[in-house]
Design an enzyme around this catalytic site. Structure first.
Site, mmCIF file in Angstrom:
data_model
loop_
_atom_site.group_PDB
_atom_site.id
_atom_site.type_symbol
_atom_site.label_atom_id
_atom_site.label_comp_id
_atom_site.label_asym_id
_atom_site.label_seq_id
_atom_site.Cartn_x
_atom_site.Cartn_y
_atom_site.Cartn_z
ATOM 1 N N SER A 124 0.737 -1.221 0.088
ATOM 2 C CA SER A 124 0.102 0.056 0.023
ATOM 3 C C SER A 124 0.989 1.233 0.138
ATOM 4 O O SER A 124 0.332 2.197 -0.078
ATOM 5 C CB SER A 124 -0.760 0.012 1.232
ATOM 6 O OG SER A 124 -0.187 0.297 2.370
ATOM 7 N N LYS A 160 1.159 4.238 7.196
ATOM 8 C CA LYS A 160 0.392 5.070 6.268
ATOM 9 C C LYS A 160 0.964 6.609 6.168
ATOM 10 O O LYS A 160 1.558 7.112 7.467
ATOM 11 C CB LYS A 160 -0.941 5.178 6.628
ATOM 12 C CG LYS A 160 -1.923 3.942 6.524
ATOM 13 C CD LYS A 160 -1.986 3.681 4.977
ATOM 14 C CE LYS A 160 -2.949 2.219 4.551
ATOM 15 N NZ LYS A 160 -2.027 1.086 5.217
#
Length: 215
Positions: A124, A160
């Site tokens: 990701s 993230k």
């Protein structure tokens, strides 16, 4: 390097023994109980003496590590950056709980004793050049807006980019195949920040590579 007094030497030897046995720095309570100090202030005075003489290094409020100049002189302590576990870069998974050894000493820069590493699981964050299997290097401080953070949320970890807004915080993936995670201000207390990504390491064809990001 200045010599230690007898009391400082005893404390130094206790700290080293504690780290070897428990893989962590003793608490002030541990030290106070071991030496029978009347108050935590006495512990602080002795610890500060070891800092001034470059035996210890203060890295945060109440947090200390062995000074880099002393690590190679201590039997049983690996001077490499410790690998604390794995972190998801995709779907979230359970909290970091492992101990996976150390990165090799040859890629351990000076003044990084408080850093630790995590192994990336997932894709990701590929647009930030963070790939599955990379070792990311974490500074245990809260990330600023736009920095990449290692986060624990609802009992699961993720890596993230952090976007801070008045409406809350967004955990933003760096891969369009994944959806961002929005956290409102009233949910922020459910979040634990492990730290901020400051670099990464990888191994290819038997050789280690290392890159640090500008602060």
């Amino acid at each position: 390097m200045r010599s230690l007094t007898d009391k400082q030497q005893q404390l130094w030897e206790y700290i080293i023994g504690y780290i070897v046995d428990h893989d962590q720095f003793p608490t002030f309570s541990n030290i106070q109980e071991e030496f029978g100090y009347a108050s935590p202030n006495s512990v602080t005075q002795q610890i500060n003496s070891l800092v001034q003489k470059n035996y210890l290094e203060k890295v945060d409020w109440g947090k200390y590590v062995i000074h880099p100049s002393r690590r190679n002189q201590i039997p049983g302590i690996d001077p490499g950056i410790p690998v604390k576990g794995r972190i998801a870069a995709g779907g979230m998974h359970e909290a970091i709980q492992e101990n996976l050894g150390h990165l090799p000493v040859e890629i351990h820069p000076a003044n990084t004793d408080h850093y630790f590493a995590l192994i990336v699981d997932g894709d990701s964050m590929i647009d930030a050049d963070i790939n599955d299997g990379d070792y990311i290097i974490i500074d245990p401080r809260e990330p600023r807006d736009g920095e990449i953070g290692a986060i624990l949320y609802n009992g699961e970890t993720t890596l993230k980019t952090i976007r801070k807004k008045k409406q809350g915080i967004t955990l933003h993936p760096e891969n369009p195949s994944y959806e961002p995670i929005h956290i409102t201000p009233d949910e922020w207390e459910q979040v634990q920040v492990f730290g901020t990504l400051v670099g990464k390491a990888w191994k290819k064809d038997g050789q280690w590579g290392l890159v640090f990001r500008a602060a």
